[in-house]
Each structure stands twice: as C-alpha cells, then as structure tokens.
Write an enzyme that holds these catalytic residues in place. Structure first.
Site, PDB file in Angstrom:
ATOM      1  N   TRP A   1      45.399  31.845  48.020  1.00  0.00           N
ATOM      2  CA  TRP A   1      46.699  31.659  47.358  1.00  0.00           C
ATOM      3  C   TRP A   1      47.347  33.005  47.047  1.00  0.00           C
ATOM      4  O   TRP A   1      48.563  33.146  47.153  1.00  0.00           O
ATOM      5  CB  TRP A   1      46.530  30.817  46.092  1.00  0.00           C
ATOM      6  CG  TRP A   1      46.589  29.343  46.385  1.00  0.00           C
ATOM      7  CD1 TRP A   1      46.203  28.718  47.538  1.00  0.00           C
ATOM      8  CD2 TRP A   1      47.073  28.313  45.525  1.00  0.00           C
ATOM      9  NE1 TRP A   1      46.409  27.363  47.441  1.00  0.00           N
ATOM     10  CE2 TRP A   1      46.937  27.087  46.218  1.00  0.00           C
ATOM     11  CE3 TRP A   1      47.579  28.303  44.242  1.00  0.00           C
ATOM     12  CZ2 TRP A   1      47.316  25.869  45.669  1.00  0.00           C
ATOM     13  CZ3 TRP A   1      47.959  27.081  43.679  1.00  0.00           C
ATOM     14  CH2 TRP A   1      47.828  25.880  44.384  1.00  0.00           C
TER      15      TRP A   1
ATOM     16  N   ASP B   1      36.982  36.458  32.631  1.00  0.00           N
ATOM     17  CA  ASP B   1      37.345  35.136  32.131  1.00  0.00           C
ATOM     18  C   ASP B   1      38.676  35.235  31.385  1.00  0.00           C
ATOM     19  O   ASP B   1      38.768  35.947  30.376  1.00  0.00           O
ATOM     20  CB  ASP B   1      36.237  34.651  31.199  1.00  0.00           C
ATOM     21  CG  ASP B   1      36.398  33.206  30.761  1.00  0.00           C
ATOM     22  OD1 ASP B   1      37.545  32.707  30.773  1.00  0.00           O
ATOM     23  OD2 ASP B   1      35.388  32.584  30.393  1.00  0.00           O
TER      24      ASP B   1
ATOM     25  N   ASP C   1      39.889  36.165  38.165  1.00  0.00           N
ATOM     26  CA  ASP C   1      38.772  35.265  38.427  1.00  0.00           C
ATOM     27  C   ASP C   1      37.500  35.859  37.841  1.00  0.00           C
ATOM     28  O   ASP C   1      37.354  37.080  37.795  1.00  0.00           O
ATOM     29  CB  ASP C   1      38.580  35.025  39.926  1.00  0.00           C
ATOM     30  CG  ASP C   1      37.870  33.704  40.213  1.00  0.00           C
ATOM     31  OD1 ASP C   1      36.735  33.519  39.726  1.00  0.00           O
ATOM     32  OD2 ASP C   1      38.441  32.848  40.908  1.00  0.00           O
TER      33      ASP C   1
ATOM     34  N   GLY D   1      40.836  33.946  47.418  1.00  0.00           N
ATOM     35  CA  GLY D   1      42.058  34.726  47.508  1.00  0.00           C
ATOM     36  C   GLY D   1      43.153  34.209  48.407  1.00  0.00           C
ATOM     37  O   GLY D   1      44.163  34.880  48.599  1.00  0.00           O
TER      38      GLY D   1
ATOM     39  N   ASP E   1      44.566  27.148  41.418  1.00  0.00           N
ATOM     40  CA  ASP E   1      43.896  26.224  42.340  1.00  0.00           C
ATOM     41  C   ASP E   1      42.406  26.204  42.002  1.00  0.00           C
ATOM     42  O   ASP E   1      41.565  26.527  42.828  1.00  0.00           O
ATOM     43  CB  ASP E   1      44.130  26.667  43.786  1.00  0.00           C
ATOM     44  CG  ASP E   1      43.611  25.672  44.806  1.00  0.00           C
ATOM     45  OD1 ASP E   1      43.677  24.462  44.528  1.00  0.00           O
ATOM     46  OD2 ASP E   1      43.137  26.104  45.878  1.00  0.00           O
TER      47      ASP E   1
ATOM     48  N   LYS F   1      46.110  22.606  40.199  1.00  0.00           N
ATOM     49  CA  LYS F   1      45.360  21.515  40.822  1.00  0.00           C
ATOM     50  C   LYS F   1      44.789  20.594  39.751  1.00  0.00           C
ATOM     51  O   LYS F   1      44.230  21.052  38.756  1.00  0.00           O
ATOM     52  CB  LYS F   1      44.215  22.057  41.675  1.00  0.00           C
ATOM     53  CG  LYS F   1      43.295  20.966  42.210  1.00  0.00           C
ATOM     54  CD  LYS F   1      42.550  21.373  43.450  1.00  0.00           C
ATOM     55  CE  LYS F   1      41.546  22.470  43.216  1.00  0.00           C
ATOM     56  NZ  LYS F   1      40.890  22.848  44.480  1.00  0.00           N
TER      57      LYS F   1
END
Length: 207
Positions: A62, A96, A80, A60, A121, A161
């Site tokens: 970000w 998902d 998530d 968490g 990320d 990322k």
C-alpha cells in the site's frame, strides 16, 4: 471471519492467483496493492501534495501504491511493528502506533503538517477460532479509527480493512460519528470467500 484453507490448498491457490502474478510482474510486494489501486481509481483518495499515513504497512504494497500516485509530490509515512524493507520515497517508523514514543517520532516527522489520508490494511494473527479472530480484527480497526480521529485533519479521509461479522455494525456507526460519509468497498482482489471489506470514511468531522 472464515477459516483459511489448508496450507497445501492455500499454496496452490496463491501460486495460481491472478493478482499474485500481477504483483510479481508489476513489482508490488503483495497482491493487496490492487485493492488500494481499485479503491483509489473509484474514489480518488490519493492526490499529489498529500501527507499520507499507512498503518500496519508491512510488507509495504500500500505504501508503494501511495508513493507512486503522489508522483513525487507529498509524503508517505508508514508505521508497523514489523520490519519493512525500504521503499524509495516512503518514511518508515518501526514500532507500535499505540505507544507514546512512536507517536512522538511521528509528530516530529510531521513537523506540524496535517495528515490528509490514513490507510490501514491490517489483519490480526489468525488463530482459527472465529470469535477470537473477529474480536482481534475489530480491535485493530478501533485502534486505527482512534488514530485517525487524533491525527487526520478536518475533511481528511480514512480507509480501513474490516471483517464482516460480530461488531461490524458498531464499527460503521462509530465511523459515522467521525466522518460525514462512510461507504463500503469490496475490491476484486479481495477473495470471494473472505469476509473482508474496506470501510472508507470521507471528510472527518471537526472534533
């Protein structure tokens, strides 16, 4: 993607890490917060009034940065598969983001409001087999890019990322198809030995 150091070496590095110490001091859940802080300082991505979606948000950090920089004006919706303890001001959807039922929850939550910024990320579970890990990481990026194409408003931005290696050039090309400008960022909190970088897609093109 490079192998992680041994557990003992990693623990020693972690304990002595400047950004780990800062995260503990500043109340962030992970050192990754400083990656987003540095990128946002440079690129001014987060602005009050925005709707931001954080993919693969746990633990968490970000989402913490995003909600702080919105300063009470705007929304952060985090998704998530893993559980994520509550963060004041952050709406969390566990599941998902490839699954239709989760996307329906997101759609209902947005209530017709466009998404201004998608941040991701994410990293795969590391097997230690370089080619396998690289392929898994690239797949996550592809999923996040597909999500951004679907949900970002025209002109919206996407930060993800990526691990430099096989498939990296193809990811950059795919992002250039969808965004007017694509730039690479390597924040100071990214460890030197890590092949991770962040790709920033600016101004999503009209579909």
């Amino acid at each position: 993607m490079k192998r992680r150091p041994t557990s003992k070496a990693w623990l020693q590095e972690h304990v002595n890490d400047e950004f780990v110490k800062r995260a503990q001091r500043d109340g962030y859940r992970a050192r990754a917060a400083y990656k987003l802080l540095e990128i946002d300082d440079k690129d001014q991505l987060i602005k009050p009034g925005m709707t931001i979606v954080d993919l693969g948000s746990a633990p968490g950090s970000w989402s913490q940065v995003a909600v702080q920089r919105l300063a009470g004006q705007g929304r952060v919706i985090a998704l998530d598969i893993l559980e994520m303890p509550p963060i004041p001001g952050v709406e969390f959807i566990q599941g998902d983001f490839r699954e239709e039922e989760i996307l329906l929850v997101l759609e209902k939550s947005l209530n017709g409001k466009p998404v201004d910024l998608v941040i991701a990320d994410m990293a795969p579970n590391i097997s230690g087999i370089s080619d396998v890990d690289q392929a898994r990481a690239a797949y996550l990026v592809e999923l996040a890019l597909e999500f951004s194409r679907e949900w970002l408003k025209p002109g919206g931005n996407f930060l993800v990322k990526v691990f430099v290696g096989s498939g990296f050039d193809e990811i950059v090309m795919a992002m250039r198809d969808s965004f007017e400008k694509v730039v690479t960022r390597k924040p100071k909190a990214s460890r030197d030995r890590s092949s991770e970088v962040y790709l920033l897609g600016l101004k999503r093109r009209n579909a």
